[in-house]
Design an enzyme around this catalytic site. Structure first.
Site, PDB file in Angstrom:
ATOM      1  N   ASP A  82      -9.608  -1.924   6.540  1.00 30.39           N
ATOM      2  CA  ASP A  82     -10.625  -1.354   7.173  1.00 30.39           C
ATOM      3  C   ASP A  82     -10.111   0.338   7.246  1.00 30.39           C
ATOM      4  OD1 ASP A  82     -11.103  -3.794   8.604  1.00 30.39           O
ATOM      5  OD2 ASP A  82      -9.139  -3.724   9.321  1.00 30.39           O
ATOM      6  N   TYR A 117      -0.147  -8.170   1.687  1.00 28.94           N
ATOM      7  CA  TYR A 117       0.417  -7.261   2.483  1.00 28.94           C
ATOM      8  C   TYR A 117       1.178  -6.914   2.916  1.00 28.94           C
ATOM      9  CZ  TYR A 117      -5.021  -7.843   3.338  1.00 28.94           C
ATOM     10  OH  TYR A 117      -6.496  -6.908   3.096  1.00 28.94           O
TER      11      TYR A 117
END
Length: 427
Positions: A152, A207
């Site tokens: 994003d 992540y």
């Protein structure tokens, strides 16, 4: 009279069979070319008769064409004909690192120059370095381009993997990197099977989320107390809450546009934990790591946001269990600044092709040092400096006291309205 008839007949025979030879005797009658589809033999000692086609150049036509073809081949293979040579393309994967600050995510928005993405710079570098033709940059489908994860706005990566077809030019990594800004690097390259797709072949993604530890301070303390240090007890509680995410849950409340009964809202989390804190420029930070098969938009940021809200005392622990149910819960979304795609995993691909003797496994062990150096040089300093200058975490924390976790449910019943996202937060 009879003698003349005999002599005429003998002459006819000689003309048909050829002259006599003391050693060979009369020649056999020549076969008609149509009888055996072979060429008629010439009489012994006679000069071969030239065909009219040969005299016109027809017989040498094949040889002349062959010589012309050879000259054409030499021309194409020469230095003057490099522009006509069609180089073979090969399917490869590129290991990427980038700092996402100032970019509107990873994925390219073709035809839109208003929002710059990481792929805009990457494709431009591929064209300028000579790895792909210009029309492939305009239509990425022509090079079978696929990214492993669509990060994003503002999200960084130290282990993004993209698959595509390129010309394997000499010094390819150096040439691509020479056309990239320093905060975007190609860290490695490997050949893969022709049908490889980095998104579909990825088994799991890891992540990390880097945040200042004052985010875990109780709500009675200053929202931005840089002198705060995370205690061992608080760290244990944080890890106990993060561990509850492990397994398969319905994360429809952790993304947008997903209903509670949609199968795609169920996601499998393999592990999630917070590492020991460390100090950067006088401010203490910690890194949360999460590994899962796949994640939806904003899912990780909301997972972190909900744990922060519980630890600070703005939400009860029972809200975690309730957020996995069908009821709508307005889960707060932590800032995107600290989110980093650290690694992607291809275990099944490696098991099938990694040891077949023809392909190399997608193991980036030799590139780990370069990835770690890139994080220390471009990602971590950007997170620290941006947090100090813009205070994205502190601004987001200031919204939690007024956050209504049931706001969306109330809005659906006509009893309230959803609390707006803080300024600068992406949807």
């Amino acid at each position: 009279m009879a003698i003349r008839v005999v002599r005429a007949a003998a002459g006819a025979v000689r003309r048909a069979c050829g002259p006599c030879s003391p050693s060979l005797g009369p020649r056999l009658l020549r076969l008609s070319p149509m009888a055996g589809n072979v060429e008629a033999a010439a009489p012994v000692g006679a000069r071969p008769e030239r065909d009219t086609k040969a005299r016109s150049g027809w017989r040498g036509g094949a040889r002349i064409w062959e010589e012309t073809e050879q000259r054409a081949k030499k021309l194409k293979s020469g230095p003057d004909a490099d522009q006509y040579r069609k180089l073979p393309k090969r399917k490869v994967v590129l290991l990427m690192g980038y700092s996402g600050k100032g970019y509107h995510g990873m994925q390219r928005n073709v035809g839109s120059s208003q929002f710059k993405t990481i792929e805009d710079d990457l494709v431009a570098a591929l064209v300028q370095s000579g790895c792909i033709p210009e029309n492939h940059g305009e239509d990425m489908r022509k090079m079978s381009f696929q990214r492993c994860a669509r990060t994003d706005k503002g999200v960084s990566a130290a282990g993004q993997v993209v698959s595509l077809k390129v010309w394997l030019i000499d010094d390819i990594l150096e040439k691509i990197n020479s056309h990239l800004p320093p905060h975007i690097r190609i860290l490695g390259l490997k050949r893969v099977t022709g049908g490889f797709n980095s998104k579909n072949k990825c088994d799991a993604r890891t992540y990390l989320y880097m945040l200042p530890t004052f985010a875990f301070a109780h709500k009675d303390r200053d929202a931005q107390d840089e002198s705060y240090r995370l205690s061992a007890d608080t760290l244990r509680r944080v890890n106990a809450l993060l561990a509850r995410y492990k397994g398969t849950h319905n994360f429809h409340n952790f993304t947008s546009q997903k209903g509670p009964r949609e199968a795609s809202a169920r996601r499998y989390v393999l592990d999630m934990f917070c590492e020991e804190p460390f100090v950067r420029e006088g401010m203490e930070f910690a890194v949360i790591k999460v590994k899962g098969q796949s994640f939806m938009t904003h899912q990780i940021r909301k997972m972190v946001g909900l744990v922060v809200a519980v630890v600070k005392g703005y939400a009860p622990e029972s809200l975690l269990e309730r957020s996995w149910g069908e009821a709508k819960v307005d889960v707060p979304k932590a800032p995107g600044l600290g989110l980093v795609l650290e690694r992607v995993h291809f275990d099944k691909y490696n098991q099938r092709f990694g040891s077949d003797g023809l392909h190399e496994p997608l193991d980036w062990t030799r590139e780990e040092a370069g990835a770690a150096a890139f994080k220390e040089q471009h990602i971590y300093p950007t997170i620290v400096s941006t947090e100090r200058q813009e205070g994205s975490m502190a601004r987001w924390l200031s919204t939690l006291p007024v956050h209504d976790f049931d706001a969306t449910a109330h809005a659906a019943a006509g009893l309230g309205a959803k609390t707006p996202s803080p300024p600068g937060d992406s949807d």
